[in-house]
Motif scaffolding. Structure first.
Motif, PDB file in Angstrom:
ATOM      1  N   GLY A 153      42.947  18.088 -72.936  1.00 30.40           N
ATOM      2  CA  GLY A 153      42.054  18.268 -71.794  1.00 30.40           C
ATOM      3  C   GLY A 153      40.671  17.701 -71.976  1.00 30.40           C
ATOM      4  N   LEU A 159      39.064  25.957 -69.377  1.00 28.03           N
ATOM      5  CA  LEU A 159      39.284  24.758 -68.590  1.00 28.03           C
ATOM      6  C   LEU A 159      39.589  25.147 -67.144  1.00 28.03           C
ATOM      7  CD1 LEU A 159      41.535  22.742 -71.072  1.00 28.03           C
ATOM      8  CD2 LEU A 159      39.187  22.169 -70.396  1.00 28.03           C
ATOM      9  N   PRO A 160      39.528  24.198 -66.206  1.00 26.40           N
ATOM     10  CA  PRO A 160      39.852  24.531 -64.811  1.00 26.40           C
ATOM     11  C   PRO A 160      41.246  25.122 -64.626  1.00 26.40           C
ATOM     12  CG  PRO A 160      38.711  22.428 -64.901  1.00 26.40           C
ATOM     13  CD  PRO A 160      38.978  22.829 -66.324  1.00 26.40           C
ATOM     14  N   ASN A 161      42.197  24.788 -65.512  1.00 28.84           N
ATOM     15  CA  ASN A 161      43.546  25.341 -65.387  1.00 28.84           C
ATOM     16  C   ASN A 161      43.675  26.736 -65.981  1.00 28.84           C
ATOM     17  OD1 ASN A 161      43.543  24.904 -68.141  1.00 28.84           O
ATOM     18  ND2 ASN A 161      45.047  23.239 -68.111  1.00 28.84           N
ATOM     19  N   GLY A 162      42.562  27.303 -66.456  1.00 33.01           N
ATOM     20  CA  GLY A 162      42.578  28.660 -66.991  1.00 33.01           C
ATOM     21  C   GLY A 162      42.828  28.754 -68.479  1.00 33.01           C
ATOM     22  N   ARG A 163      43.138  27.643 -69.129  1.00 34.90           N
ATOM     23  CA  ARG A 163      43.382  27.672 -70.571  1.00 34.90           C
ATOM     24  C   ARG A 163      42.073  27.765 -71.319  1.00 34.90           C
ATOM     25  NH1 ARG A 163      46.029  23.334 -70.928  1.00 34.90           N
ATOM     26  NH2 ARG A 163      44.557  22.000 -72.044  1.00 34.90           N
ATOM     27  N   TYR A 217      34.777  18.782 -73.054  1.00 29.42           N
ATOM     28  CA  TYR A 217      35.670  19.583 -72.225  1.00 29.42           C
ATOM     29  C   TYR A 217      34.816  20.265 -71.164  1.00 29.42           C
ATOM     30  CZ  TYR A 217      38.821  18.924 -76.185  1.00 29.42           C
ATOM     31  OH  TYR A 217      39.590  18.358 -77.167  1.00 29.42           O
ATOM     32  N   GLY A 224      34.425  22.870 -68.159  1.00 31.11           N
ATOM     33  CA  GLY A 224      35.084  24.063 -67.655  1.00 31.11           C
ATOM     34  C   GLY A 224      34.064  25.079 -67.176  1.00 31.11           C
TER      35      GLY A 224
END
Length: 366
Positions: A228, A336-340, A319, A321
């Motif tokens: 990412g 991160l934007p995907n929640g990770r 990164y 986020g």
């Protein structure tokens, strides 16, 4: 002829007797040997095997090695020091440079102060340099940042009365005002003029406090480079003309190097300041209620509880986020934007607490 036949008969009898004797002897020896082997086998099963005579301890697997709570590096001498986090407020206006002790910190927070300057909250736990300074005065943001360190020690050189009263009311915090001491663990050097000449000795500061409880783990760490990210060269953080900060990735050093207005930022030992991780945490920063250093010098109350954008720099990558900290006692997490969750690399971390009015920018890596 009869005598000859009788002689042959006796010879056959004698031979037969000899065979019988030999067979009996072999059978007896076989049975004796079998019994001996059985006893030996029983002894091997019931006797404790001999212990190795070497005094070298067994090698521990990596997962069991004691690691520093603020850096995730192996603890010195295999054991985390039994002491709290020690946060010291250090100046960063041009007259304060070069500072002492920054390269030995586990974590450094850079926070906005009034008048366009920034100051550092320098945190030690596993490492302890001989000297730290110059020590400067307290700001509102300081005890809000360090609340996530459990029961830390916070050292400053005084502060305005409302801030001093507020920080003394924090029951979870060991606050030490360096101006209240006429000698060790604090001292003034003659090569600088006040207020940029007050220094402290961490080992002696720890001795003032009875607490022996290390802080909680401050970050999520991983030595593996997460997915990412994108290649990054330099990140620019123009807090002000006096504090035009940038961080540049150095492939040869494997770290991010610090600069002021394009010039290397040095520590007191001549080393360029650098970091394994740089966290650029964008925050709301309304003005405080009180002047800090004269008229028209309202404090900057950077809000480190809540959420907002974040840039994480590690291993030459960035990164993008958001950060989340739901309460003062919680540590800050990065996603991160995907929640990770975004883990940091084991090592020293600088956290740039950046007001959302600062026009930060990025240049990509080569």
């Amino acid at each position: 002829m009869k005598q000859s036949r009788a002689g042959r008969t006796w010879k056959l009898v004698a031979a037969l007797l000899l065979v019988i004797v030999l067979v009996a002897a072999v059978t007896i020896e076989f049975l004796r040997t079998r019994q001996t082997h059985a006893v030996q086998a029983r002894d091997r099963l019931t006797t404790t095997p001999p212990q190795p005579t070497t005094s070298t301890p067994p090698v521990q697997p990596a997962s069991s090695v004691a690691r520093c709570p603020l850096t995730d590096l192996p603890a010195p001498n295999g054991k985390v020091p039994q002491r709290p986090a020690l946060a010291i407020k250090v100046g960063n206006d041009p007259g304060a440079r070069p500072q002492s002790g920054l390269s030995k910190a586990d974590v450094v927070y850079e926070v906005q102060a009034e008048g366009g300057i920034t100051r550092f909250i320098v945190v030690f736990q596993c490492q302890a340099p001989a000297a730290v300074g110059p020590i400067r005065s307290l700001r509102w943001v300081d005890w809000h940042v360090v609340h996530q360190l459990g029961h830390p020690i916070l050292v400053s050189a005084g502060g305005i009365i409302p801030d001093i009263n507020a920080v003394k009311a924090q029951g979870w915090l060991h606050f030490i005002d360096a101006l209240g001491f006429s000698g060790q663990p604090f001292y003034r050097i003659t090569s600088r003029v006040p207020p940029e000449n007050l220094y402290g000795t961490p080992a002696q500061i720890w001795s003032l406090v009875g607490s022996k409880t290390p802080p909680p783990r401050l970050f999520d760490f991983s030595s593996s480079i997460p997915a990412g990210g994108a290649s990054v060269g330099t990140v620019y953080l123009p807090f002000s003309s006096a504090e035009d900060v940038s961080w540049q990735w150095s492939p040869s050093a494997g770290r991010f190097l610090r600069f002021y207005s394009g010039q290397p930022a040095y520590g007191n030992g001549g080393e360029q300041l650098s970091a394994t991780n740089v966290v650029v945490q964008f925050v709301s920063a309304p003005p405080g209620k009180y002047n800090e250093s004269g008229p028209n010098s309202l404090g900057v109350h950077s809000q480190t509880v809540g959420e907002g954008p974040v840039w994480i720099l590690r291993n030459g990558e960035i990164y993008k986020g958001h950060w989340v900290r739901n309460s003062p006692t919680q540590t800050t997490s990065y996603f991160l934007p995907n929640g990770r969750q975004i883990p940091l690399a084991p090592g020293q971390t600088w956290v740039e607490v950046v007001p959302n009015w600062v026009q930060a920018s990025i240049s990509s890596g080569s």
